[in-house]
Write an enzyme that holds these catalytic residues in place. Structure first.
Site, mmCIF file in Angstrom:
data_model
loop_
_atom_site.group_PDB
_atom_site.id
_atom_site.type_symbol
_atom_site.label_atom_id
_atom_site.label_comp_id
_atom_site.label_asym_id
_atom_site.label_seq_id
_atom_site.Cartn_x
_atom_site.Cartn_y
_atom_site.Cartn_z
ATOM 1 N N TYR A 77 0.846 -1.204 0.000
ATOM 2 C CA TYR A 77 0.000 0.000 0.000
ATOM 3 C C TYR A 77 0.878 1.249 0.000
ATOM 4 O O TYR A 77 0.673 2.170 -0.805
ATOM 5 C CB TYR A 77 -0.919 -0.027 1.221
ATOM 6 C CG TYR A 77 -2.064 0.960 1.146
ATOM 7 C CD1 TYR A 77 -3.092 0.783 0.221
ATOM 8 C CD2 TYR A 77 -2.132 2.054 2.001
ATOM 9 C CE1 TYR A 77 -4.153 1.677 0.148
ATOM 10 C CE2 TYR A 77 -3.199 2.944 1.937
ATOM 11 C CZ TYR A 77 -4.209 2.758 1.014
ATOM 12 O OH TYR A 77 -5.260 3.652 0.942
ATOM 13 N N LYS A 123 1.040 3.872 -3.167
ATOM 14 C CA LYS A 123 0.518 5.232 -3.010
ATOM 15 C C LYS A 123 1.638 6.273 -3.167
ATOM 16 O O LYS A 123 1.406 7.344 -3.740
ATOM 17 C CB LYS A 123 -0.198 5.380 -1.662
ATOM 18 C CG LYS A 123 -1.475 4.556 -1.549
ATOM 19 C CD LYS A 123 -2.527 4.963 -2.589
ATOM 20 C CE LYS A 123 -3.868 4.279 -2.336
ATOM 21 N NZ LYS A 123 -4.899 4.680 -3.303
HETATM 22 N N1 LIG Z 1 -10.820 4.812 3.522
HETATM 23 C C1 LIG Z 1 -9.721 5.445 3.888
HETATM 24 O O1 LIG Z 1 -9.515 5.761 5.060
HETATM 25 C C2 LIG Z 1 -8.707 5.835 2.842
HETATM 26 C C3 LIG Z 1 -7.627 6.632 3.228
HETATM 27 C C4 LIG Z 1 -6.694 7.022 2.276
HETATM 28 C C5 LIG Z 1 -6.848 6.645 0.956
HETATM 29 N N2 LIG Z 1 -7.896 5.845 0.598
HETATM 30 C C6 LIG Z 1 -8.013 5.508 -0.826
HETATM 31 O O2 LIG Z 1 -9.263 5.952 -1.293
HETATM 32 C C7 LIG Z 1 -9.710 5.145 -2.373
HETATM 33 C C8 LIG Z 1 -11.120 4.664 -2.101
HETATM 34 O O3 LIG Z 1 -11.106 3.892 -0.902
HETATM 35 P P1 LIG Z 1 -12.431 3.429 -0.152
HETATM 36 O O4 LIG Z 1 -12.221 3.666 1.293
HETATM 37 O O5 LIG Z 1 -13.627 3.998 -0.818
HETATM 38 O O6 LIG Z 1 -12.335 1.849 -0.385
HETATM 39 P P2 LIG Z 1 -13.446 0.832 -0.894
HETATM 40 O O7 LIG Z 1 -12.851 -0.517 -0.746
HETATM 41 O O8 LIG Z 1 -14.752 1.117 -0.215
HETATM 42 O O9 LIG Z 1 -13.577 1.215 -2.443
HETATM 43 C C9 LIG Z 1 -12.668 0.825 -3.416
HETATM 44 C C10 LIG Z 1 -13.461 0.511 -4.680
HETATM 45 O O10 LIG Z 1 -12.542 0.203 -5.724
HETATM 46 C C11 LIG Z 1 -13.056 -0.898 -6.452
HETATM 47 N N3 LIG Z 1 -11.933 -1.589 -7.091
HETATM 48 C C12 LIG Z 1 -10.925 -2.271 -6.476
HETATM 49 N N4 LIG Z 1 -10.100 -2.784 -7.385
HETATM 50 C C13 LIG Z 1 -10.581 -2.432 -8.599
HETATM 51 C C14 LIG Z 1 -10.154 -2.688 -9.934
HETATM 52 N N5 LIG Z 1 -9.070 -3.429 -10.179
HETATM 53 N N6 LIG Z 1 -10.868 -2.162 -10.951
HETATM 54 C C15 LIG Z 1 -11.971 -1.422 -10.699
HETATM 55 N N7 LIG Z 1 -12.434 -1.163 -9.462
HETATM 56 C C16 LIG Z 1 -11.742 -1.669 -8.426
HETATM 57 C C17 LIG Z 1 -13.760 -1.780 -5.426
HETATM 58 O O11 LIG Z 1 -14.717 -2.644 -6.015
HETATM 59 C C18 LIG Z 1 -14.383 -0.723 -4.507
HETATM 60 O O12 LIG Z 1 -15.704 -0.405 -4.914
HETATM 61 C C19 LIG Z 1 -8.687 3.992 -2.466
HETATM 62 O O13 LIG Z 1 -7.762 4.285 -3.496
HETATM 63 C C20 LIG Z 1 -8.005 4.028 -1.122
HETATM 64 O O14 LIG Z 1 -6.709 3.497 -1.177
HETATM 65 C C21 LIG Z 1 -8.826 5.435 1.509
#
Ligand SMILES: NC(=O)c1ccc[n+]([C@@H]2O[C@H](COP(=O)([O-])OP(=O)(O)OC[C@H]3O[C@@H](n4cnc5c(N)ncnc54)[C@H](O)[C@@H]3O)[C@@H](O)[C@H]2O)c1
Length: 251
Positions: free
Chosen positions: A154, A158
């Site tokens: 991760y 990132k």
């Molecule tokens: N939730 C947090 O605290 C947080 C913090 C920092 C960064 N992020 C980043 O924010 C973004 C969204 O995270 P989230 O919390 O909504 O997670 P989540 O798991 O709820 O959503 C991720 C989505 O991406 C889709 N996905 C995964 N792999 C895929 C692929 N190969 N092709 C198409 N779709 C795909 C999944 O089906 C899911 O709907 C991510 O990039 C995550 O790394 C999240």
């Protein structure tokens, strides 16, 4: 937004928790949404949420790691909407594996989704932005790309995504296309485990978890004309969590 044509934004990972806030905000400022996820069910639910609130959205199912699927997605989205004006790369995965737990493929798989996926999406959709002389790209990176982090796939993916963002400003030099990263801290989505939620008041100076709507608000600003000079930036939305030496707790 400027001009008369309704602008179109393509959002990957659109069925996920953070995108509830991003989709809603971008629909509210008048974008038509091309919502992409590899879960058909999740992206359908996301479209329903946007249209129920009066916005315009269409679902597309694609795996961003697969070049053939990304090309097919390009054809489908252009047939439906014409050129895309903006991209939000939010598809991502947090693989909670330490060095010893990774197998031959798992590290590459995480990089494939979090880093190579955005690269493929940008390669597919940015040429039309360059051609029209206006475009916006927002990559959802993470504070895990800014500091070290326990899960190396991760952190590395990132950090790579944030530096891809900085580097592509050179590709888009003089084109009217800007590209930025948002680096969220702990956002209230299913990705966050309870232990991390419990730590928030001790580890985050604002003492609060970030709401998906706050990420959406910043994404909407970055897509606006007002943000035209913000380019190659990492926008931290972490309540100050990365701004102090973590061996100190709150006073
Ligand atoms: N939730 C947090 O605290 C947080 C913090 C920092 C960064 N992020 C980043 O924010 C973004 C969204 O995270 P989230 O919390 O909504 O997670 P989540 O798991 O709820 O959503 C991720 C989505 O991406 C889709 N996905 C995964 N792999 C895929 C692929 N190969 N092709 C198409 N779709 C795909 C999944 O089906 C899911 O709907 C991510 O990039 C995550 O790394 C999240």
């Amino acid at each position: 937004m400027s001009g008369t044509k309704q602008k179109v934004v393509l959002i990957t990972g659109a069925g996920g928790g953070m995108c509830t806030g991003i989709n809603a905000r971008l629909a509210k400022v008048g974008y038509a949404l091309a919502l992409v996820d590899f879960s058909a069910e999740a992206v359908e639910r996301a479209v329903q949420a946007v249209t129920a609130a009066g916005g315009e959205a269409k679902p597309f199912v694609a795996d961003v790691t697969d070049p053939a699927q990304v090309h097919a997605l390009g054809d489908q989205v252009r047939a439906e909407f014409g050129a895309v004006d903006a991209i939000v790369n939010a598809a991502g995965v947090l693989d909670r594996k330490y060095l010893k737990d990774h197998d031959d493929d798992s590290f590459a798989r995480a990089l494939g989704i979090n880093l190579v996926g955005p690269f493929r999406i940008i390669q597919e959709f940015a040429p039309a932005m360059v051609e029209q002389g206006w475009g916006r790209i927002v990559n959802i990176s993470s504070i895990a790309g800014v500091t070290g982090y326990p899960y190396p796939s991760y952190a590395a993916s990132k950090a790579g995504l944030s530096n891809l963002t900085r580097s592509l400003t050179i590709d888009f030099w003089g084109t009217g296309v800007t590209i930025n990263s948002i680096c969220p801290g702990v956002v209230d989505t299913p990705m966050v485990i309870d232990e991390v939620r419990r730590q928030v008041p001790r580890k985050v100076p604002t003492e609060r978890i970030v709401e998906p709507d706050e990420i959406g608000a910043v994404a909407a600003f970055l897509l606006s004309d007002d943000a035209r000079s913000i380019n190659g930036a990492d926008i931290l939305i972490d309540g100050g969590a990365t701004r102090f030496f973590q061996l100190f707790d709150r006073p």
